[in-house]
Design an enzyme around this catalytic site. Structure first.
Site, PDB file in Angstrom:
ATOM      1  N   HIS A  61      37.563  30.809  47.359  1.00  0.00           N
ATOM      2  CA  HIS A  61      37.480  31.339  45.933  1.00  0.00           C
ATOM      3  C   HIS A  61      36.375  30.855  45.146  1.00  0.00           C
ATOM      4  O   HIS A  61      35.740  29.834  45.372  1.00  0.00           O
ATOM      5  CB  HIS A  61      38.865  31.558  45.426  1.00  0.00           C
ATOM      6  CG  HIS A  61      39.401  30.165  45.028  1.00  0.00           C
ATOM      7  ND1 HIS A  61      39.585  29.242  45.873  1.00  0.00           N
ATOM      8  CD2 HIS A  61      39.745  29.573  43.996  1.00  0.00           C
ATOM      9  CE1 HIS A  61      40.084  28.269  45.499  1.00  0.00           C
ATOM     10  NE2 HIS A  61      40.051  28.484  44.162  1.00  0.00           N
ATOM     11  N   HIS A  63      36.481  29.348  42.246  1.00  0.00           N
ATOM     12  CA  HIS A  63      36.864  28.322  41.150  1.00  0.00           C
ATOM     13  C   HIS A  63      35.680  27.069  41.780  1.00  0.00           C
ATOM     14  O   HIS A  63      35.462  27.010  42.682  1.00  0.00           O
ATOM     15  CB  HIS A  63      38.253  27.528  41.328  1.00  0.00           C
ATOM     16  CG  HIS A  63      39.161  28.378  40.637  1.00  0.00           C
ATOM     17  ND1 HIS A  63      40.452  28.458  40.987  1.00  0.00           N
ATOM     18  CD2 HIS A  63      39.005  29.144  39.499  1.00  0.00           C
ATOM     19  CE1 HIS A  63      41.192  29.427  40.009  1.00  0.00           C
ATOM     20  NE2 HIS A  63      40.353  29.970  38.956  1.00  0.00           N
ATOM     21  N   ASP A  65      35.465  23.900  41.818  1.00  0.00           N
ATOM     22  CA  ASP A  65      35.691  22.898  42.587  1.00  0.00           C
ATOM     23  C   ASP A  65      35.666  23.419  44.068  1.00  0.00           C
ATOM     24  O   ASP A  65      35.289  22.445  45.037  1.00  0.00           O
ATOM     25  CB  ASP A  65      37.237  22.097  42.644  1.00  0.00           C
ATOM     26  CG  ASP A  65      38.413  23.095  42.632  1.00  0.00           C
ATOM     27  OD1 ASP A  65      38.357  24.098  42.246  1.00  0.00           O
ATOM     28  OD2 ASP A  65      39.461  22.774  43.238  1.00  0.00           O
ATOM     29  N   HIS A  66      35.419  24.559  44.487  1.00  0.00           N
ATOM     30  CA  HIS A  66      35.581  24.987  46.044  1.00  0.00           C
ATOM     31  C   HIS A  66      33.883  25.616  46.218  1.00  0.00           C
ATOM     32  O   HIS A  66      33.706  25.708  47.531  1.00  0.00           O
ATOM     33  CB  HIS A  66      36.643  26.107  46.484  1.00  0.00           C
ATOM     34  CG  HIS A  66      37.760  25.744  46.106  1.00  0.00           C
ATOM     35  ND1 HIS A  66      38.415  25.385  47.249  1.00  0.00           N
ATOM     36  CD2 HIS A  66      38.552  25.247  44.888  1.00  0.00           C
ATOM     37  CE1 HIS A  66      39.768  24.965  46.638  1.00  0.00           C
ATOM     38  NE2 HIS A  66      39.632  24.791  45.597  1.00  0.00           N
ATOM     39  N   HIS A 133      46.591  33.158  44.966  1.00  0.00           N
ATOM     40  CA  HIS A 133      46.168  32.192  43.840  1.00  0.00           C
ATOM     41  C   HIS A 133      45.933  32.851  42.449  1.00  0.00           C
ATOM     42  O   HIS A 133      46.428  34.062  42.359  1.00  0.00           O
ATOM     43  CB  HIS A 133      44.717  31.826  44.247  1.00  0.00           C
ATOM     44  CG  HIS A 133      44.318  30.504  43.550  1.00  0.00           C
ATOM     45  ND1 HIS A 133      45.043  29.583  43.209  1.00  0.00           N
ATOM     46  CD2 HIS A 133      43.038  30.063  43.229  1.00  0.00           C
ATOM     47  CE1 HIS A 133      44.252  28.500  42.630  1.00  0.00           C
ATOM     48  NE2 HIS A 133      43.017  28.656  42.590  1.00  0.00           N
ATOM     49  N   ASP A 201      43.120  27.442  48.132  1.00  0.00           N
ATOM     50  CA  ASP A 201      44.346  27.323  46.848  1.00  0.00           C
ATOM     51  C   ASP A 201      45.058  28.570  47.144  1.00  0.00           C
ATOM     52  O   ASP A 201      44.763  29.583  47.040  1.00  0.00           O
ATOM     53  CB  ASP A 201      43.589  27.213  45.419  1.00  0.00           C
ATOM     54  CG  ASP A 201      42.685  26.030  45.316  1.00  0.00           C
ATOM     55  OD1 ASP A 201      42.609  25.028  46.008  1.00  0.00           O
ATOM     56  OD2 ASP A 201      42.195  25.968  44.107  1.00  0.00           O
TER      57      ASP A 201
HETATM   58 ZN   LIG Z   1      40.895  24.194  43.849  1.00  0.00          ZN
HETATM   59 ZN   LIG Z   2      41.373  27.336  42.637  1.00  0.00          ZN
END
Ligand SMILES: [Zn+2]
Ligand SMILES: [Zn+2]
Length: 290
Positions: A61, A63, A65-66, A133, A201
């Site tokens: 996804h 976000h 951090d990914h 998520h 997530d």
């Molecule tokens: Zn994450």
């Molecule tokens: Zn996430």
């Protein structure tokens, strides 16, 4: 056999101990990267992996951090004169995200980014499944194909050595030798392919249970120990990850996306073990053979 490298087992923000999410799955000349948190290309270098030889990237996804490591990783591949196409799977707006970043950073990949919905080569298949998520998200199943081999010892014992005959049996034909019928299924050994599942997530989710049935390794979101707000943030507690593992009958559960608030992650592992015993909490730069 597949080898799964845990390049980043943190989540949200990085900590000194845990990088942002990234997992490298390698199998005989093929390598797939699942998620690409910021800094993943440095981890590649630390391990001695080559980004140029990477075949596939799957993003769960969008976000940060990914996915924020992916632009840098691809741009470095360009500087290293990568030529072969890179297969990419991800949410529908991943392409737009990448190409706007390329435009603003004046980069044009000279190799092809091939956006696909499913990947298959002679050895394995990669499929996605919906996860639960707070934004559109998907997990990945990497399934090795079953391998069928001749039971050469058994065939040798009854004196069958002729290669043409062996080939016929391997291709699934019954053959007659000295007047007796040999049924092909009696002389073939099937080695079941391994299955690795990664959620990204997610809340505990029925689609994860369905996708993970009998998997050899399930890598599941385990952001918190026992946090009621996990529901609001679309994450799982350690005990919820292990309930999913139990329901899916997986062989091994790996907890990941550990929040930076836990400097000691042992309580998460203990909490998960109460429900499901076959669980590990890998450190960064560790690996598991599957
Ligand atoms: Zn994450
Ligand atoms: Zn996430």
């Amino acid at each position: 056999m597949m080898k799964v490298y845990f390049l980043g087992t943190g989540g949200g923000a990085p900590s000194k101990e845990r990088n942002l999410p990234a997992f490298l799955v390698k199998r005989e000349g093929f390598s797939a990267l699942l998620d690409c948190g910021e800094g993943t290309q440095y981890t590649f270098m630390k391990y001695g992996f080559s980004s140029v030889s990477l075949d596939f990237v799957g993003i769960t996804h969008l976000h940060g951090d990914h996915v924020l490591g992916l632009v840098g990783l691809i741009e470095s591949m360009g500087m290293l004169n990568r030529e072969k196409p890179l297969y990419v799977m991800g949410p529908s707006n991943l392409r737009e995200f990448l190409y706007s970043a390329f435009e603003y950073t004046h980069f044009r990949p000279r190799f092809e980014l091939r956006f696909i919905d499913e990947f298959e080569n002679k050895d394995l298949v990669i499929k996605r499944f919906k996860t639960c998520h707070t934004v559109p998200s998907q997990g990945y199943v990497i399934q090795e194909k079953d391998r069928v081999n001749l039971d050469v010892e058994k065939l040798n014992r009854i004196g069958v050595k002729d290669w043409a005959m062996l080939r016929k049996i391997k291709e699934g034909n019954d053959v007659t030798v000295n007047g007796s019928l040999l049924r092909h299924e009696d002389f073939l050994i099937t080695r079941k392919g391994s299955k690795v599942v990664y959620t990204g997530d997610t809340r505990p989710c029925q689609s994860t249970v369905d996708a993970s049935k009998d998997a050899d390794l399930l890598i599941h979101d385990s952001t918190f120990l026992d946090e009621p707000s996990a529901l609001t943030y679309g994450h799982s507690n350690a005990s919820e990850a292990s309930s999913i593992a139990l329901e899916s009958n997986v062989k091994l559960l790996a907890l990941t996306h550990i929040s930076a608030r836990y400097t000691d992650s042992r309580p998460l592992l203990d909490a998960a073990r109460r429900t499901f015993p076959r669980v590990v909490l890998p450190d960064d730069l560790s690996f598991i053979n599957v």
